[in-house]
Design a protein around this motif. Structure first.
Motif, PDB file in Angstrom:
ATOM      1  N   PRO A 184       0.814  -1.230   0.000  1.00 30.21           N
ATOM      2  CA  PRO A 184       0.000   0.000   0.000  1.00 30.21           C
ATOM      3  C   PRO A 184       0.843   1.272   0.000  1.00 30.21           C
ATOM      4  O   PRO A 184       1.983   1.283   0.466  1.00 30.21           O
ATOM      5  CB  PRO A 184      -0.809  -0.116   1.297  1.00 30.21           C
ATOM      6  N   GLY A 185       0.249   2.334  -0.568  1.00 27.78           N
ATOM      7  CA  GLY A 185       0.868   3.653  -0.455  1.00 27.78           C
ATOM      8  C   GLY A 185       1.586   4.164  -1.670  1.00 27.78           C
ATOM      9  O   GLY A 185       2.302   5.170  -1.582  1.00 27.78           O
ATOM     10  N   ARG A 186       1.390   3.533  -2.824  1.00 24.04           N
ATOM     11  CA  ARG A 186       2.049   4.006  -4.034  1.00 24.04           C
ATOM     12  C   ARG A 186       1.672   5.462  -4.325  1.00 24.04           C
ATOM     13  O   ARG A 186       0.518   5.849  -4.209  1.00 24.04           O
ATOM     14  CB  ARG A 186       1.626   3.136  -5.232  1.00 24.04           C
ATOM     15  N   ALA A 187       2.672   6.262  -4.705  1.00 25.29           N
ATOM     16  CA  ALA A 187       2.402   7.649  -5.091  1.00 25.29           C
ATOM     17  C   ALA A 187       1.559   7.656  -6.353  1.00 25.29           C
ATOM     18  O   ALA A 187       1.904   7.030  -7.355  1.00 25.29           O
ATOM     19  CB  ALA A 187       3.707   8.407  -5.314  1.00 25.29           C
ATOM     20  N   ARG A 188       0.426   8.395  -6.320  1.00 25.86           N
ATOM     21  CA  ARG A 188      -0.506   8.412  -7.448  1.00 25.86           C
ATOM     22  C   ARG A 188      -0.384   9.656  -8.304  1.00 25.86           C
ATOM     23  O   ARG A 188      -0.965   9.743  -9.385  1.00 25.86           O
ATOM     24  CB  ARG A 188      -1.939   8.294  -6.923  1.00 25.86           C
ATOM     25  N   ASN A 189       0.351  10.639  -7.829  1.00 30.82           N
ATOM     26  CA  ASN A 189       0.529  11.883  -8.578  1.00 30.82           C
ATOM     27  C   ASN A 189       1.847  12.512  -8.153  1.00 30.82           C
ATOM     28  O   ASN A 189       2.524  12.034  -7.225  1.00 30.82           O
ATOM     29  CB  ASN A 189      -0.646  12.837  -8.345  1.00 30.82           C
ATOM     30  N   ALA A 190       2.209  13.578  -8.823  1.00 30.85           N
ATOM     31  CA  ALA A 190       3.512  14.202  -8.569  1.00 30.85           C
ATOM     32  C   ALA A 190       3.613  14.792  -7.170  1.00 30.85           C
ATOM     33  O   ALA A 190       4.681  14.748  -6.557  1.00 30.85           O
ATOM     34  CB  ALA A 190       3.784  15.273  -9.618  1.00 30.85           C
ATOM     35  N   GLU A 191       2.508  15.342  -6.672  1.00 24.14           N
ATOM     36  CA  GLU A 191       2.546  15.917  -5.326  1.00 24.14           C
ATOM     37  C   GLU A 191       2.878  14.847  -4.287  1.00 24.14           C
ATOM     38  O   GLU A 191       3.706  15.060  -3.398  1.00 24.14           O
ATOM     39  CB  GLU A 191       1.214  16.579  -4.983  1.00 24.14           C
ATOM     40  N   GLU A 192       2.232  13.692  -4.405  1.00 20.88           N
ATOM     41  CA  GLU A 192       2.510  12.607  -3.465  1.00 20.88           C
ATOM     42  C   GLU A 192       3.929  12.082  -3.641  1.00 20.88           C
ATOM     43  O   GLU A 192       4.614  11.780  -2.649  1.00 20.88           O
ATOM     44  CB  GLU A 192       1.505  11.477  -3.665  1.00 20.88           C
TER      45      GLU A 192
END
Length: 421
Positions: free
Chosen positions: A67-75
């Motif tokens: 769990p917790g994959r970055a989904r966008n550039a901000e993350e």
């Protein structure tokens, strides 16, 4: 560990190393001056932010669903910052082209522009770091046939040439703004699953395309082009256009960097051995630290024999100013930030260990023909108190010592990562 204990253990280690003529403070200074380029694709499983839904291809395979994959550039940038806070020394951020930000608009790879990386450049400036860049010639409908720059289809070939040209323009702007050359790595998927009849013309097309990409004269103060070879990939087992020989020949003949990845050669080949050979003919090179397991599986870097040997050779060749060091791995089966921290710190620890070698004693013995003493000293160095110097280096840099970083990663996972869909 208490600060007093860290300091006392360091002082004892400093004396041990001094007996062998090694200056531990100088070794830490050299480590401080060495930038490690941390790859963005560990944080999101090499998916990128195009929104195209294209599956990974080109011999690339990410496994796991932690769990917790970055989904966008901000993350992804927030995750980068957390990892940075747990790693000592100087870092760079290494981006692939398909980590662009378009505000939800689909932009194909032959239309990419500098403006889609403005947020990345502003962020890097705020973080006080520099950026590196990569063309993204895989995981795209126009790469599904296995060929990009070496495609017989002129429309496909021109598409990827335009992509490469635009990536160089973006890298040039990055380098210009940050006042440090942006290392632009060129790696291409091109190859086939079964043995082809035509290898020669494919490679001629490949070289022609690379020359077209690099036709614009851009100062090396802004961009340092690098070409990366590969032995093979899944679905491309029998023929790789950009082989080691082709990449080396192209780099030497065009005076650009050669990229040597720890996982891109036969398992019995030593990338460490290539450093002193390549630097006879090229001013600089790029190395990717990775961990192949049976093949180019891009496991998280460890302080293993291959990483240690690579760093030793860079230091022994007095090439720290000539070799750019970047990470290249991706593991979706474990906490992704922990993977960054483990891999970067392992690379740095291997480099510190190399910097703490008693080079003068070893060289004197070797040049006198005393290989017995050389062997004995190399073996003795394996149990010298390098970790005491590393702990002190971490303490001095204000990052967690030992395993203390792990608690911070788990807390971040609880507070941030587990809240992502």
């Amino acid at each position: 560990m208490k600060k007093e204990s860290i300091i006392s253990q360091y002082e004892a280690a400093k004396e041990r190393f001094a007996e062998l003529g090694v200056d531990t403070d100088a070794a830490m200074d050299a480590l401080d001056a060495t930038e490690i380029s941390m790859h963005c694709w560990q944080g999101d499983d090499v998916i990128g932010f195009e929104g195209s839904g294209q599956e990974l291809s080109g011999g690339i395979l990410t496994t796991g669903n932690y769990p917790g994959r970055a989904r966008n550039a901000e993350e992804l940038r927030a995750d980068y910052e957390k990892a940075f806070s747990l790693i000592p020394g100087k870092k760079r951020a290494n981006l692939h082209e398909f980590y662009l930000e378009t505000g939800g608009k689909f932009v194909d790879r032959d239309e990419v522009e500098v403006k889609y990386f403005e947020n990345w450049m502003q962020w890097a400036k705020e973080q006080g770091i520099n950026l590196d860049f990569n063309t993204s010639m895989f995981s795209h409908p126009k790469a599904d046939a296995g060929y990009t720059l070496a495609s017989y289809d002129e429309d496909i070939r021109k598409f990827w040439v335009e992509h490469g040209i635009r990536c160089r323009d973006i890298a040039a702007e990055m380098g210009k703004r940050q006042g440090s050359p942006c290392v632009l790595n060129h790696w291409m998927v091109d190859g086939s699953k079964d043995a082809p009849v035509d290898r020669y013309d494919r490679r001629a097309l490949f070289i022609k395309s690379l020359d077209e990409i690099r036709s614009k004269d851009i100062s090396k103060d802004y961009v340092l082009d690098a070409i990366e070879s590969k032995l093979f990939g899944i679905g491309l087992e029998s023929f790789t256009v950009g082989s080691g020989e082709l990449a080396l020949g192209y780099a030497v003949s065009r005076d650009i960097l050669l990229t040597c990845d720890l996982g891109h050669f036969h398992p019995t080949e030593s990338v460490a051995d290539k450093v002193s050979a390549v630097l006879q003919f090229l001013d600089k090179m790029l190395v990717h630290t990775s961990r192949p397991v049976r093949w180019d599986s891009d496991h998280v870097v460890l302080q293993n024999d291959e990483t240690m040997a690579l760093m030793q050779e860079i230091v022994r060749a007095n090439a720290l100013q000539r070799v750019y060091i970047a990470l290249d791995f991706f593991d979706a089966s474990i906490n992704r930030i922990a993977a960054w921290v483990i891999g970067t710190r392992a690379t740095q620890k291997a480099l510190l260990s190399a910097l703490l070698e008693p080079q003068k004693l070893l060289l004197d013995a070797e040049r006198k023909g005393d290989t017995t003493f050389r062997l004995a000293l190399v073996e003795e160095m394996k149990n010298m108190p390098v970790n005491a110097v590393w702990d002190y280096y971490c303490e001095k840099n204000g990052v967690p010592v030992g395993m203390d970083w792990f608690g911070e990663v788990k807390q971040y996972e609880k507070d941030v990562l587990l809240g992502r869909d």
